[in-house]
Design an enzyme around this catalytic site. Structure first.
Site, PDB file in Angstrom:
ATOM      1  N   HIS A  76      35.587  32.832  31.112  1.00  0.00           N
ATOM      2  CA  HIS A  76      34.682  31.771  31.574  1.00  0.00           C
ATOM      3  C   HIS A  76      33.404  32.286  32.223  1.00  0.00           C
ATOM      4  O   HIS A  76      32.522  31.509  32.565  1.00  0.00           O
ATOM      5  CB  HIS A  76      35.415  30.789  32.494  1.00  0.00           C
ATOM      6  CG  HIS A  76      35.689  31.294  33.874  1.00  0.00           C
ATOM      7  ND1 HIS A  76      34.934  30.910  34.953  1.00  0.00           N
ATOM      8  CD2 HIS A  76      36.622  32.135  34.354  1.00  0.00           C
ATOM      9  CE1 HIS A  76      35.421  31.492  36.043  1.00  0.00           C
ATOM     10  NE2 HIS A  76      36.440  32.245  35.705  1.00  0.00           N
ATOM     11  N   SER A 128      36.819  38.382  32.030  1.00  0.00           N
ATOM     12  CA  SER A 128      37.251  36.977  32.066  1.00  0.00           C
ATOM     13  C   SER A 128      36.391  36.130  31.128  1.00  0.00           C
ATOM     14  O   SER A 128      35.168  36.290  31.087  1.00  0.00           O
ATOM     15  CB  SER A 128      37.120  36.476  33.499  1.00  0.00           C
ATOM     16  OG  SER A 128      37.444  35.107  33.550  1.00  0.00           O
ATOM     17  N   THR A 179      54.376  32.909  25.798  1.00  0.00           N
ATOM     18  CA  THR A 179      53.717  32.469  24.567  1.00  0.00           C
ATOM     19  C   THR A 179      52.207  32.543  24.746  1.00  0.00           C
ATOM     20  O   THR A 179      51.675  32.069  25.747  1.00  0.00           O
ATOM     21  CB  THR A 179      54.156  31.033  24.223  1.00  0.00           C
ATOM     22  OG1 THR A 179      55.587  31.037  24.122  1.00  0.00           O
ATOM     23  CG2 THR A 179      53.546  30.542  22.925  1.00  0.00           C
ATOM     24  N   CYS A 233      33.682  28.549  53.458  1.00  0.00           N
ATOM     25  CA  CYS A 233      34.057  27.718  54.590  1.00  0.00           C
ATOM     26  C   CYS A 233      35.543  27.895  54.846  1.00  0.00           C
ATOM     27  O   CYS A 233      36.373  27.318  54.167  1.00  0.00           O
ATOM     28  CB  CYS A 233      33.739  26.270  54.275  1.00  0.00           C
ATOM     29  SG  CYS A 233      33.712  25.246  55.730  1.00  0.00           S
ATOM     30  N   ASN A 253      29.398  40.387  42.026  1.00  0.00           N
ATOM     31  CA  ASN A 253      29.228  38.975  41.673  1.00  0.00           C
ATOM     32  C   ASN A 253      28.266  38.235  42.596  1.00  0.00           C
ATOM     33  O   ASN A 253      27.722  37.208  42.216  1.00  0.00           O
ATOM     34  CB  ASN A 253      30.585  38.267  41.645  1.00  0.00           C
ATOM     35  CG  ASN A 253      31.439  38.588  42.846  1.00  0.00           C
ATOM     36  OD1 ASN A 253      31.754  39.748  43.110  1.00  0.00           O
ATOM     37  ND2 ASN A 253      31.795  37.575  43.596  1.00  0.00           N
ATOM     38  N   GLY A 298      40.313  36.866  35.070  1.00  0.00           N
ATOM     39  CA  GLY A 298      39.920  38.076  35.782  1.00  0.00           C
ATOM     40  C   GLY A 298      40.828  38.393  36.960  1.00  0.00           C
ATOM     41  O   GLY A 298      41.188  39.553  37.180  1.00  0.00           O
ATOM     42  N   SER A 299      41.222  37.382  37.702  1.00  0.00           N
ATOM     43  CA  SER A 299      42.062  37.620  38.890  1.00  0.00           C
ATOM     44  C   SER A 299      43.390  38.240  38.484  1.00  0.00           C
ATOM     45  O   SER A 299      43.871  39.179  39.123  1.00  0.00           O
ATOM     46  CB  SER A 299      42.320  36.313  39.643  1.00  0.00           C
ATOM     47  OG  SER A 299      41.110  35.759  40.088  1.00  0.00           O
ATOM     48  N   GLN A 337      31.771  40.467  35.853  1.00  0.00           N
ATOM     49  CA  GLN A 337      30.365  40.051  35.804  1.00  0.00           C
ATOM     50  C   GLN A 337      29.559  40.843  34.775  1.00  0.00           C
ATOM     51  O   GLN A 337      28.596  40.323  34.217  1.00  0.00           O
ATOM     52  CB  GLN A 337      29.701  40.212  37.180  1.00  0.00           C
ATOM     53  CG  GLN A 337      30.216  39.248  38.235  1.00  0.00           C
ATOM     54  CD  GLN A 337      29.831  37.794  37.978  1.00  0.00           C
ATOM     55  OE1 GLN A 337      28.823  37.499  37.331  1.00  0.00           O
ATOM     56  NE2 GLN A 337      30.640  36.874  38.461  1.00  0.00           N
TER      57      GLN A 337
HETATM   58  C1  LIG Z   1      34.999  35.481  38.755  1.00  0.00           C
HETATM   59  C2  LIG Z   1      35.385  36.880  39.110  1.00  0.00           C
HETATM   60  C3  LIG Z   1      36.730  37.279  39.155  1.00  0.00           C
HETATM   61  C4  LIG Z   1      37.845  36.305  38.914  1.00  0.00           C
HETATM   62  O1  LIG Z   1      37.952  35.921  37.566  1.00  0.00           O
HETATM   63  P1  LIG Z   1      38.774  34.587  37.199  1.00  0.00           P
HETATM   64  O2  LIG Z   1      38.788  34.596  35.710  1.00  0.00           O
HETATM   65  O3  LIG Z   1      38.019  33.450  37.780  1.00  0.00           O
HETATM   66  O4  LIG Z   1      40.131  34.755  37.773  1.00  0.00           O
HETATM   67  C5  LIG Z   1      37.009  38.587  39.470  1.00  0.00           C
HETATM   68  N1  LIG Z   1      36.039  39.474  39.733  1.00  0.00           N
HETATM   69  C6  LIG Z   1      34.736  39.143  39.682  1.00  0.00           C
HETATM   70  C7  LIG Z   1      33.698  40.181  39.945  1.00  0.00           C
HETATM   71  C8  LIG Z   1      34.362  37.835  39.383  1.00  0.00           C
HETATM   72  O5  LIG Z   1      33.074  37.509  39.360  1.00  0.00           O
END
Ligand SMILES: *Cc1c(COP(=O)(O)O)cnc(C)c1O
Length: 396
Positions: free
Chosen positions: A202, A200, A238, A326, A152, A72-73, A180
């Site tokens: 995960h 994303s 790749t 933190c 999120n 996602g990032s 999300q």
């Molecule tokens: C987790 C998250 C991301 C980042 O995704 P990654 O796959 O961990 O890089 C971006 N935006 C939102 C809203 C998220 O919850």
């Protein structure tokens, strides 16, 4: 295996066994490079094409509008940086919100250093952006609106259809961080006028380190990684074939089970919200009660520190999260909780619990009992609570 009550599915999810199973052969058996001529390579190529189609279909998009990324990032970074570069001649203004994920906010700060101007829209007390403020923020130089589909931390779902309509009317690109929402809420990119969308693996029971950016055909967007011809020359390297296969499988599962799974999560989540509010005094629920992700609960418990609560919940095997990060030794409250107007001392006492497909009523009951006990213990030690009770206790 140690047993946890895992209530942090907004941070990451367990990779579904079916997903792991689908991925395994692409490590050991079908390890060919998808660009190769021999048939072993074609196996990988076919698997990538299949996953791409599953994802495209789930959004009502075309296969060649899906670009795999490392999560996602990366998708968020790509959407913002590459649009900024490609549309620089048209203008240098971007509109986003104050409650975006840091993958958006920190990228915007970077772009500001490169000479772009960014408007960060406010949100109301529920975390919803204000459409009037969005309309008023649009300038002739605005090239992009990037607003998340769902938040999120507090789970609030933004008025994406309205935002897409405004963007389209004004000829401005619309990107949404749907990390999300994807897999929890049905999304059709054409209906919603979405030009770019990040997701994303995960976050929906897929593997970590894989995601995608949807880019509508016709959007001028530069290559993000230069090199080979992968991903239509826009994102070289790749392909992560097992990751892509796993993401495809996860998306398939998420869409097959969406209705039933989210209905079950919503019911359990509402029970969690209701019971905690009833049984723990001086508590508030953050985020919209109606426009909300089905699996998200977010509380603030007055007079306590969210961090202490998390540590004590962990001792009982319960995984949750708090908005505070933190940083450099000082506890900064969540930017999202501050944006919805909470004072620092309230925002500090936050707890986010996010349910998953496997979450049970027993687990929720155990968590509620633990929260009740720990919050009471922490308040016993809180001078703020003691002061408050001295002044107001008799009226309680
Ligand atoms: C987790 C998250 C991301 C980042 O995704 P990654 O796959 O961990 O890089 C971006 N935006 C939102 C809203 C998220 O919850």
């Amino acid at each position: 295996m140690e047993k946890f009550i895992y209530l942090d599915n907004a941070a990451t999810t367990k990779t579904a066994p079916e997903v792991v199973e689908a991925m395994l052969p692409y490590f050991t058996e079908y390890y060919g490079n998808a660009s190769a001529v021999y048939s072993l390579g074609s196996k990988s190529k076919e698997a990538i094409a299949k996953a791409r189609k599953i994802i495209a279909d789930s959004l009502g998009a075309k296969d060649n509008e899906i670009y795999f990324t490392a999560g996602g990032s990366e998708a968020d970074n790509w959407a913002l940086k590459a649009t900024a570069e490609a549309y620089r001649e048209k203008g240098n203004h971007i509109i986003t919100s104050k409650i975006e994920h840091h993958a958006i906010l920190h990228t915007c700060e970077y772009l500001e250093k490169q000479g772009f101007e960014v408007t960060y829209l406010d949100v109301d007390e529920n975390g919803v952006i204000k459409l009037d403020q969005l309309k008023a923020a649009i300038r002739p130089t605005t090239i992009l609106i990037s607003i998340m589909f769902a938040n999120n931390e507090i789970g609030t779902v933004e008025p994406v259809a309205e935002i897409g309509k405004i963007a389209k009317e004004r000829g401005i690109l619309f990107h949404t961080d749907a990390v999300q929402a994807f897999g929890q809420i049905p999304i059709q990119v054409d209906e919603l006028n979405i030009d770019m969308l990040s997701a994303s693996g995960h976050k929906l029971n897929g593997p970590k380190g894989i995601g995608f950016l949807y880019i509508r055909k016709g959007v001028k967007i530069r290559s993000y990684i230069h090199g080979g011809a992968q991903e239509r020359k826009r994102r070289a390297g790749t392909e992560n074939v097992p990751g892509i296969v796993g993401l495809g499988k996860a998306v398939e599962l998420a869409f097959d089970t969406m209705e039933e799974r989210t209905a079950k999560e919503r019911e359990l989540r509402d029970y969690l919200l209701k019971t905690v509010l009833k049984e723990v005094p001086f508590t508030r629920v953050n985020g919209s009660r109606t426009h909300r992700l089905p699996n998200n609960a977010n509380f603030c418990f007055q007079f306590i520190e969210g961090e202490s609560l998390l540590i004590m919940l962990d001792m009982e095997g319960i995984c949750g999260s708090s908005g505070s990060a933190c940083t450099s030794g000082s506890l900064d409250p969540s930017h999202v909780l501050l944006a919805i107007g909470l004072p620092h001392e309230i925002a500090h006492g936050s707890l986010r619990l996010t349910l998953g497909a496997d979450t049970t009523k027993e687990e929720i009951d155990t968590a509620i009992t633990a929260i009740k006990k720990i919050v009471a213990q922490l308040r016993e030690m809180s001078p703020l609570y003691e002061d408050y009770m001295k002044k107001n206790g008799s009226q309680q």
